[in-house]
Design a protein around this motif. Structure first.
Motif, PDB file in Angstrom:
ATOM      1  N   ARG A  49      -9.456 -28.061   0.111  1.00 59.02           N
ATOM      2  CA  ARG A  49      -8.964 -28.325  -0.957  1.00 59.02           C
ATOM      3  C   ARG A  49      -7.284 -27.844  -1.264  1.00 59.02           C
ATOM      4  N   TRP A  50      -6.841 -26.653  -0.537  1.00 56.23           N
ATOM      5  CA  TRP A  50      -5.334 -26.436  -0.084  1.00 56.23           C
ATOM      6  C   TRP A  50      -4.103 -27.205   0.545  1.00 56.23           C
ATOM      7  N   LEU A  51      -5.045 -27.561   1.354  1.00 54.11           N
ATOM      8  CA  LEU A  51      -4.443 -28.473   2.578  1.00 54.11           C
ATOM      9  C   LEU A  51      -4.245 -29.353   1.612  1.00 54.11           C
ATOM     10  N   GLU A  52      -4.675 -30.884   0.941  1.00 51.76           N
ATOM     11  CA  GLU A  52      -4.843 -31.850   0.170  1.00 51.76           C
ATOM     12  C   GLU A  52      -3.697 -31.489  -0.928  1.00 51.76           C
ATOM     13  N   PHE A  53      -3.507 -30.513  -1.607  1.00 52.53           N
ATOM     14  CA  PHE A  53      -2.577 -29.692  -1.776  1.00 52.53           C
ATOM     15  C   PHE A  53      -1.495 -29.617  -1.831  1.00 52.53           C
ATOM     16  N   VAL A  54      -1.429 -28.642  -0.917  1.00 54.27           N
ATOM     17  CA  VAL A  54       0.085 -28.476  -0.101  1.00 54.27           C
ATOM     18  C   VAL A  54       0.657 -29.701  -0.684  1.00 54.27           C
ATOM     19  N   ARG A  55       0.111 -30.598   0.330  1.00 52.58           N
ATOM     20  CA  ARG A  55       1.499 -32.119   1.405  1.00 52.58           C
ATOM     21  C   ARG A  55       1.427 -32.466  -0.575  1.00 52.58           C
ATOM     22  N   THR A  56       1.574 -32.539  -1.808  1.00 45.38           N
ATOM     23  CA  THR A  56       1.833 -32.990  -2.905  1.00 45.38           C
ATOM     24  C   THR A  56       2.911 -32.558  -3.541  1.00 45.38           C
ATOM     25  N   LEU A  57       2.990 -31.337  -2.033  1.00 47.92           N
ATOM     26  CA  LEU A  57       4.460 -30.037  -2.947  1.00 47.92           C
ATOM     27  C   LEU A  57       5.936 -31.296  -2.676  1.00 47.92           C
ATOM     28  N   PRO A  58       7.240 -31.253  -3.457  1.00 49.36           N
ATOM     29  CA  PRO A  58       8.266 -31.567  -3.137  1.00 49.36           C
ATOM     30  C   PRO A  58       8.861 -31.249  -1.935  1.00 49.36           C
ATOM     31  N   GLU A  59       9.316 -32.067  -0.787  1.00 47.16           N
ATOM     32  CA  GLU A  59       9.947 -31.100  -0.180  1.00 47.16           C
ATOM     33  C   GLU A  59      11.021 -30.014  -0.438  1.00 47.16           C
ATOM     34  N   GLY A  60      11.134 -29.420   0.346  1.00 46.49           N
ATOM     35  CA  GLY A  60      12.053 -28.159   0.628  1.00 46.49           C
ATOM     36  C   GLY A  60      11.379 -27.778  -0.362  1.00 46.49           C
ATOM     37  N   TRP A  61      10.225 -27.251  -0.748  1.00 44.99           N
ATOM     38  CA  TRP A  61       9.839 -26.402  -2.121  1.00 44.99           C
ATOM     39  C   TRP A  61      10.470 -24.635  -1.357  1.00 44.99           C
ATOM     40  N   GLU A  62      10.700 -24.011  -2.984  1.00 43.14           N
ATOM     41  CA  GLU A  62      11.088 -22.489  -2.357  1.00 43.14           C
ATOM     42  C   GLU A  62      10.635 -22.393  -3.771  1.00 43.14           C
ATOM     43  N   PRO A  63       9.468 -20.738  -3.438  1.00 43.57           N
ATOM     44  CA  PRO A  63       9.102 -20.110  -3.991  1.00 43.57           C
ATOM     45  C   PRO A  63      10.311 -19.846  -5.365  1.00 43.57           C
ATOM     46  N   ARG A 113     -21.954  -8.059  -1.942  1.00 41.39           N
ATOM     47  CA  ARG A 113     -21.592  -9.600  -1.477  1.00 41.39           C
ATOM     48  C   ARG A 113     -20.715  -9.574  -0.419  1.00 41.39           C
ATOM     49  N   THR A 114     -20.853 -10.198   0.363  1.00 39.79           N
ATOM     50  CA  THR A 114     -19.681 -11.122   1.398  1.00 39.79           C
ATOM     51  C   THR A 114     -19.077 -12.281   0.942  1.00 39.79           C
ATOM     52  N   ILE A 115     -18.032 -12.763   1.110  1.00 38.75           N
ATOM     53  CA  ILE A 115     -17.237 -13.047   0.744  1.00 38.75           C
ATOM     54  C   ILE A 115     -16.724 -14.277   1.764  1.00 38.75           C
ATOM     55  N   VAL A 116     -16.909 -15.362   2.719  1.00 35.88           N
ATOM     56  CA  VAL A 116     -15.886 -15.737   4.038  1.00 35.88           C
ATOM     57  C   VAL A 116     -14.343 -16.438   2.830  1.00 35.88           C
ATOM     58  N   LEU A 117     -13.374 -16.464   3.824  1.00 37.30           N
ATOM     59  CA  LEU A 117     -12.346 -16.253   3.107  1.00 37.30           C
ATOM     60  C   LEU A 117     -11.585 -17.478   3.656  1.00 37.30           C
ATOM     61  N   PRO A 118     -11.127 -18.866   2.926  1.00 34.65           N
ATOM     62  CA  PRO A 118     -10.213 -19.848   3.599  1.00 34.65           C
ATOM     63  C   PRO A 118      -9.340 -19.521   4.396  1.00 34.65           C
ATOM     64  N   ALA A 119      -8.323 -19.694   5.343  1.00 38.23           N
ATOM     65  CA  ALA A 119      -7.398 -20.130   6.555  1.00 38.23           C
ATOM     66  C   ALA A 119      -6.521 -19.329   5.589  1.00 38.23           C
ATOM     67  N   PHE A 120      -5.899 -19.716   4.697  1.00 33.93           N
ATOM     68  CA  PHE A 120      -4.584 -19.887   4.095  1.00 33.93           C
ATOM     69  C   PHE A 120      -4.914 -18.115   3.349  1.00 33.93           C
ATOM     70  N   LEU A 165       4.942 -24.140   6.566  1.00 34.77           N
ATOM     71  CA  LEU A 165       3.521 -24.566   7.855  1.00 34.77           C
ATOM     72  C   LEU A 165       2.739 -24.806   7.639  1.00 34.77           C
ATOM     73  N   GLN A 166       2.354 -23.870   6.212  1.00 37.66           N
ATOM     74  CA  GLN A 166       1.499 -25.066   5.323  1.00 37.66           C
ATOM     75  C   GLN A 166       1.030 -26.278   5.579  1.00 37.66           C
ATOM     76  N   VAL A 167       2.207 -27.047   5.237  1.00 42.34           N
ATOM     77  CA  VAL A 167       2.167 -28.610   4.684  1.00 42.34           C
ATOM     78  C   VAL A 167       1.927 -29.331   6.131  1.00 42.34           C
ATOM     79  N   LYS A 168       2.193 -28.699   7.631  1.00 40.28           N
ATOM     80  CA  LYS A 168       2.079 -28.935   8.620  1.00 40.28           C
ATOM     81  C   LYS A 168       1.308 -29.027   8.918  1.00 40.28           C
ATOM     82  N   ALA A 169       0.722 -27.782   8.828  1.00 38.15           N
ATOM     83  CA  ALA A 169      -0.480 -27.852   8.766  1.00 38.15           C
ATOM     84  C   ALA A 169      -1.798 -29.435   8.644  1.00 38.15           C
TER      85      ALA A 169
END
Length: 460
Positions: free
Chosen positions: A419-433, A282-289, A450-454
């Motif tokens: 769903r991903w973008l709604e989550f990244v908005r909840t990350l603390p400012e200046g998140w570091e891996p 099968r073929t699976i389309v991917l979200p942008a992130f 950039l994800q948070v900005k999008a």
């Protein structure tokens, strides 16, 4: 007409079975003794001849075949995949032949089967699912014995009505939270590096099975696929036509996607590529992130598979559950560099230590695939699109008439991205891996900004 014969003070009866010896061509006869009178012997013989005429008769000669011999013969008739064959052979070797091997096929009675079923149920090392598989194989053997003329009927009841009702146990599952998925990815980043971070997003956002992820080759993954498709599966009869359609539908600038074409399995101790479970290519389309993460990951290494192991080899060569998943989900304590290794994994590298993801401690990774379907159902996508993405077939008329359209796939990719973008908005400012065991080839912190900005631009 049956032939009665007196033997002492008892009578014996012989009757023609209607079969001939394969070499001499002579008629074959069965007999039964122990009758008190000539009339009783003749009546018994007439009943057997009636069974022969109505095709209800099982020859004593045929039914006397021992189960040990039938087990060997029956296994030669199997037309199943190598994993299924291996499991069936194991059930027969460990439980069916040791218990029934000394009996004739025709002598197995329903009461003996029920006693064996209860015995299996009492064994502490046999779970419900495993026991049901053993019983299923035995039932198949008995059905085939009937077809082979070795029995008149199977001793296995078709519809079990006896005994107490026992509610089927169901695994308790929690709703899949994207916060937990990201924490799993962060734990994997600390243990495994960038491949682990991306890997942990794949199952909840694509629904791929573990063995399919292990065998995902770069030529079957965005950004190279579908242009790079090697068309190397000889069992895919329409691969040329399918590839032409893929070029019009998928790829950078269209719908980024990954192709599920193979899975890794072992056969005879050797790791090989096999078609995915149930032939569910099968073929699976991917979200942008996820497409961006895959692009960064594939640019960082030249290995033939998308996800190299910690030591740069194939993931399928490792015991992934023990060596990777349990550490990622259950957490580990900080470990200093060892001169001799830890005695089990042989690892000598330093680990920073991380806390477990509470809702996933002790849980199996496959539930992330379940969670993917949960998300798709929650977003209200077409059933045929959901089941096709999961690698399932929809039975009946619905599956026959339905088809997955590009707009269905696009809506799935957009919903997962949202769903991903709604989550990244909840990350603390200046998140570091968190720290990685090896230097990261990309700046994840900058990428997340950039994800948070999008997210802010799209969601307001």
């Amino acid at each position: 007409m049956p032939y009665p014969e007196q033997r002492g003070n008892k009578w014996r009866v012989r009757w023609n079975t209607g079969k001939k010896h394969p070499e001499s061509g002579r008629w074959l006869y069965d007999s039964q003794g122990g009758f008190d009178s000539r009339e009783d012997a003749i009546a018994y013989g007439l009943d057997r001849e009636s069974d022969i005429r109505n095709q209800r008769y099982t020859s004593r000669r045929d039914g006397a075949i021992p189960m040990s011999e039938y087990c060997r013969t029956w296994q030669q008739t199997l037309d199943v995949g190598h994993l299924r064959r291996r499991n069936i052979e194991s059930y027969i070797r460990l439980y069916i032949e040791p218990h029934w091997g000394g009996m004739a096929v025709a002598d197995i009675r329903p009461s003996a089967y029920r006693a064996w079923e209860l015995w299996l149920k009492d064994q502490p090392n046999i779970g419900d699912a495993y026991r049901n598989e053993i019983l299923l194989v035995f039932s198949m053997m008995m059905d085939d014995a009937v077809d082979d003329g070795l029995r008149q009927a199977s001793p296995v009841p078709k519809r079990k009505r006896r005994g107490r009702y026992v509610k089927k146990k169901k695994e308790r599952k929690r709703n899949l939270r994207i916060e937990d998925v990201h924490q799993l990815a962060c734990n994997a980043l600390q243990y495994w590096g960038l491949p682990g971070y991306v890997f942990q997003f794949m199952m909840p956002f694509t629904g791929m099975r573990p063995a399919e992820l292990y065998a995902l080759r770069r030529e079957y993954c965005h950004p190279a696929w579908p242009a790079s498709d090697p068309l190397d599966d000889p069992n895919e009869e329409d691969r040329e036509e399918r590839h032409a359609d893929d070029l019009e539908r998928y790829g950078p600038g269209l719908m980024p996607a990954a192709r599920v074409q193979w899975q890794h399995q072992r056969e005879g101790g050797e790791l090989r590529l096999f078609p995915p479970k149930y032939g569910s290519r099968r073929t699976i389309v991917l979200p942008a992130f996820l497409t961006e993460l895959l692009e960064m990951l594939l640019a960082s290494h030249e290995f033939e598979y998308v996800f190299p192991s910690i030591n740069g080899g194939r993931l399928a060569d490792a015991n992934f559950t023990y060596s990777y998943w349990r550490k990622i989900a259950d957490g580990v304590e900080e470990r200093q560099k060892s001169e001799k290794g830890d005695g089990r994994t042989g690892s000598r590298r330093w680990l920073p230590g991380w806390t477990p993801v509470k809702s996933w401690a002790g849980k199996r990774m496959y539930l992330l695939r379940h969670g993917h379907k949960e998300w798709l159902d929650d977003d209200g996508h077409s059933r045929i699109a959901v089941e096709t993405r999961m690698g399932h077939e929809v039975a009946g008329v619905e599956g026959l008439y339905a088809n997955v359209t590009p707009s269905m796939e696009k809506r799935i990719a957009e919903a997962l991205q949202r769903r991903w973008l709604e989550f990244v908005r909840t990350l603390p400012e200046g998140w570091e891996p968190p720290s990685s065991p090896s230097p990261l080839p990309v700046d994840l912190a900058e990428w997340m900004k950039l994800q948070v900005k999008a997210a802010n631009a799209l969601l307001g």
